[in-house]
Design a protein around this motif. Sequence first.
Motif, PDB file in Angstrom:
ATOM      1  N   SER A 182      90.759   2.709   8.640  1.00 41.08           N
ATOM      2  CA  SER A 182      91.294   2.262   7.352  1.00 41.08           C
ATOM      3  C   SER A 182      90.660   3.134   6.269  1.00 41.08           C
ATOM      4  O   SER A 182      89.504   3.522   6.370  1.00 41.08           O
ATOM      5  N   ILE A 183      91.440   3.430   5.232  1.00 38.77           N
ATOM      6  CA  ILE A 183      90.963   4.266   4.125  1.00 38.77           C
ATOM      7  C   ILE A 183      90.908   3.379   2.883  1.00 38.77           C
ATOM      8  O   ILE A 183      91.946   2.935   2.378  1.00 38.77           O
ATOM      9  N   LEU A 184      89.709   3.152   2.374  1.00 35.02           N
ATOM     10  CA  LEU A 184      89.542   2.161   1.306  1.00 35.02           C
ATOM     11  C   LEU A 184      89.055   2.757  -0.008  1.00 35.02           C
ATOM     12  O   LEU A 184      89.144   2.093  -1.041  1.00 35.02           O
ATOM     13  N   TRP A 201      96.690   9.927  13.536  1.00 34.01           N
ATOM     14  CA  TRP A 201      96.989   8.515  13.263  1.00 34.01           C
ATOM     15  C   TRP A 201      95.818   7.818  12.562  1.00 34.01           C
ATOM     16  O   TRP A 201      94.655   8.025  12.913  1.00 34.01           O
ATOM     17  N   ILE A 202      96.169   6.953  11.589  1.00 37.23           N
ATOM     18  CA  ILE A 202      95.205   6.022  10.995  1.00 37.23           C
ATOM     19  C   ILE A 202      95.756   4.604  11.187  1.00 37.23           C
ATOM     20  O   ILE A 202      96.882   4.428  11.675  1.00 37.23           O
ATOM     21  N   GLY A 203      94.986   3.601  10.808  1.00 36.49           N
ATOM     22  CA  GLY A 203      95.342   2.225  11.174  1.00 36.49           C
ATOM     23  C   GLY A 203      96.242   1.496  10.207  1.00 36.49           C
ATOM     24  O   GLY A 203      96.086   0.278  10.025  1.00 36.49           O
ATOM     25  N   LEU A 204      97.215   2.181   9.592  1.00 36.29           N
ATOM     26  CA  LEU A 204      98.116   1.550   8.633  1.00 36.29           C
ATOM     27  C   LEU A 204      99.506   1.399   9.252  1.00 36.29           C
ATOM     28  O   LEU A 204     100.047   2.353   9.821  1.00 36.29           O
ATOM     29  N   THR A 205     100.102   0.194   9.104  1.00 35.47           N
ATOM     30  CA  THR A 205     101.421  -0.064   9.681  1.00 35.47           C
ATOM     31  C   THR A 205     102.138  -1.155   8.884  1.00 35.47           C
ATOM     32  O   THR A 205     101.499  -2.001   8.261  1.00 35.47           O
ATOM     33  N   ASP A 206     103.490  -1.081   8.919  1.00 35.87           N
ATOM     34  CA  ASP A 206     104.296  -2.170   8.343  1.00 35.87           C
ATOM     35  C   ASP A 206     105.235  -2.737   9.408  1.00 35.87           C
ATOM     36  O   ASP A 206     106.336  -3.189   9.122  1.00 35.87           O
ATOM     37  N   GLU A 210     108.705  -5.176   7.062  1.00 37.63           N
ATOM     38  CA  GLU A 210     109.101  -3.899   6.489  1.00 37.63           C
ATOM     39  C   GLU A 210     108.610  -3.790   5.039  1.00 37.63           C
ATOM     40  O   GLU A 210     108.852  -4.660   4.206  1.00 37.63           O
ATOM     41  N   GLY A 211     107.884  -2.707   4.757  1.00 36.42           N
ATOM     42  CA  GLY A 211     107.404  -2.460   3.406  1.00 36.42           C
ATOM     43  C   GLY A 211     106.076  -3.133   3.086  1.00 36.42           C
ATOM     44  O   GLY A 211     105.493  -2.873   2.032  1.00 36.42           O
ATOM     45  N   LYS A 212     105.585  -3.994   3.990  1.00 30.58           N
ATOM     46  CA  LYS A 212     104.299  -4.652   3.773  1.00 30.58           C
ATOM     47  C   LYS A 212     103.267  -3.952   4.647  1.00 30.58           C
ATOM     48  O   LYS A 212     103.155  -4.231   5.841  1.00 30.58           O
ATOM     49  N   TRP A 213     102.473  -3.078   4.041  1.00 27.34           N
ATOM     50  CA  TRP A 213     101.541  -2.260   4.793  1.00 27.34           C
ATOM     51  C   TRP A 213     100.225  -3.006   5.004  1.00 27.34           C
ATOM     52  O   TRP A 213      99.688  -3.623   4.084  1.00 27.34           O
ATOM     53  N   GLU A 214      99.719  -2.901   6.233  1.00 27.01           N
ATOM     54  CA  GLU A 214      98.499  -3.612   6.597  1.00 27.01           C
ATOM     55  C   GLU A 214      97.601  -2.706   7.441  1.00 27.01           C
ATOM     56  O   GLU A 214      98.089  -1.879   8.216  1.00 27.01           O
ATOM     57  N   TRP A 215      96.285  -2.900   7.282  1.00 26.19           N
ATOM     58  CA  TRP A 215      95.308  -2.188   8.106  1.00 26.19           C
ATOM     59  C   TRP A 215      95.027  -2.998   9.372  1.00 26.19           C
ATOM     60  O   TRP A 215      94.921  -4.217   9.326  1.00 26.19           O
ATOM     61  N   THR A 216      94.865  -2.308  10.481  1.00 27.12           N
ATOM     62  CA  THR A 216      94.640  -3.014  11.753  1.00 27.12           C
ATOM     63  C   THR A 216      93.277  -3.683  11.818  1.00 27.12           C
ATOM     64  O   THR A 216      93.075  -4.619  12.609  1.00 27.12           O
ATOM     65  N   ASP A 217      92.311  -3.246  11.010  1.00 28.07           N
ATOM     66  CA  ASP A 217      90.985  -3.881  11.033  1.00 28.07           C
ATOM     67  C   ASP A 217      90.888  -5.061  10.066  1.00 28.07           C
ATOM     68  O   ASP A 217      89.825  -5.651   9.894  1.00 28.07           O
ATOM     69  N   GLY A 218      92.021  -5.408   9.425  1.00 26.03           N
ATOM     70  CA  GLY A 218      92.029  -6.569   8.537  1.00 26.03           C
ATOM     71  C   GLY A 218      91.602  -6.277   7.115  1.00 26.03           C
ATOM     72  O   GLY A 218      91.532  -7.200   6.285  1.00 26.03           O
ATOM     73  N   SER A 219      91.294  -5.025   6.785  1.00 20.69           N
ATOM     74  CA  SER A 219      90.883  -4.688   5.426  1.00 20.69           C
ATOM     75  C   SER A 219      92.043  -4.878   4.454  1.00 20.69           C
ATOM     76  O   SER A 219      93.221  -4.807   4.833  1.00 20.69           O
ATOM     77  N   ARG A 220      91.699  -5.135   3.180  1.00 19.15           N
ATOM     78  CA  ARG A 220      92.731  -5.332   2.165  1.00 19.15           C
ATOM     79  C   ARG A 220      93.315  -3.977   1.770  1.00 19.15           C
ATOM     80  O   ARG A 220      92.588  -3.006   1.544  1.00 19.15           O
ATOM     81  N   PHE A 221      94.625  -3.923   1.680  1.00 14.47           N
ATOM     82  CA  PHE A 221      95.320  -2.688   1.335  1.00 14.47           C
ATOM     83  C   PHE A 221      95.283  -2.524  -0.189  1.00 14.47           C
ATOM     84  O   PHE A 221      95.987  -3.220  -0.927  1.00 14.47           O
ATOM     85  N   LYS A 222      94.440  -1.589  -0.670  1.00 13.68           N
ATOM     86  CA  LYS A 222      94.259  -1.459  -2.116  1.00 13.68           C
ATOM     87  C   LYS A 222      94.373  -0.016  -2.621  1.00 13.68           C
ATOM     88  O   LYS A 222      94.572   0.204  -3.804  1.00 13.68           O
ATOM     89  N   LYS A 223      94.235   0.959  -1.746  1.00 12.24           N
ATOM     90  CA  LYS A 223      94.358   2.358  -2.145  1.00 12.24           C
ATOM     91  C   LYS A 223      95.495   3.021  -1.370  1.00 12.24           C
ATOM     92  O   LYS A 223      95.677   2.773  -0.176  1.00 12.24           O
TER      93      LYS A 223
END
Length: 278
Positions: A182-184, A201-206, A210-223
């Motif tokens: 995750s990139i924070l 690959w990094i841990g970001l997926t929707d 669709e359109g709701k991006w989430e990190w696989t480690d549970g971090s908040r998507f802010k950047k």
Amino acid sequence: MAPKPKAKPKAKAPPKKKAPTPGSPSPPPPPPPRKPIVLLMNETRVKVVWTVITIAIITLIAVAIGMGVSYRKLKRAPKDPRTDPLITLRSTMAASLNRPKINSENAMQVAEEVKTLPDHLEEAEKAYKKRKLKYQSFFLKGGKSSGRWDAFGRNLYYISKGKKSWYDAENFCESRDAHLASILTDEEQNFVTSLLSDPTWIGLTDETEEGKWEWTDGSRFKKEYWSHNEPPHRQQNREIEEDCVSIVPASNNYNWNDAYCHEQRRWVCKENLDIEEL
């Protein structure tokens, strides 16, 4: 001729007591002199005070003798076999639970504390295992042995040599107690990009929505660091779902690109190390 001195009158002789007539009763003896009432009262008080003092002294001597006898009996009595273990238990519990007050508590209070020991042991065991895993991660994967994990801040990063799909890459990271990265922060984005030479690959997926991006480690998507013409607005005419994100190294740091999750690419794993626990 000088006058002759007058003759001194002769002193009268005390009257002679008449001898008792034989057979007549003897006169009664004179009565004893009476003592004053005040003197009698003072003597009585003194006697009472001395009596009380004497009784008190005798009582104190008896108590002292009794205490001495009792002490000797207690000293000669066999020692309670529970005393030493109880003292040891108190000290051990006080040191382990960081509660010095336990050392001064009585046996019943210590017994109540003993009832809670299984809970304390369970918590300690969990904390020990967690810390052990952190140490293992740090020393085995922190550039100490394999040389393929890089430390940055409070995290370790693994850059793969081979290529996998996004799903296989995430499974690989999970098997190492990690996740796709995750990139924070800006600093983290710069650091990870500096390690890469190919799309990774990094841990970001929707994939979930669709359109709701989430990190696989549970971090908040802010950047967000999307490349030009990339999400957040998805083009609707694409035939293949592009639900996974990779970093495509470029001259600038806005280099995220969504892609088909089954494409074969290199990947970067990230593990957070809680340094405070170490």
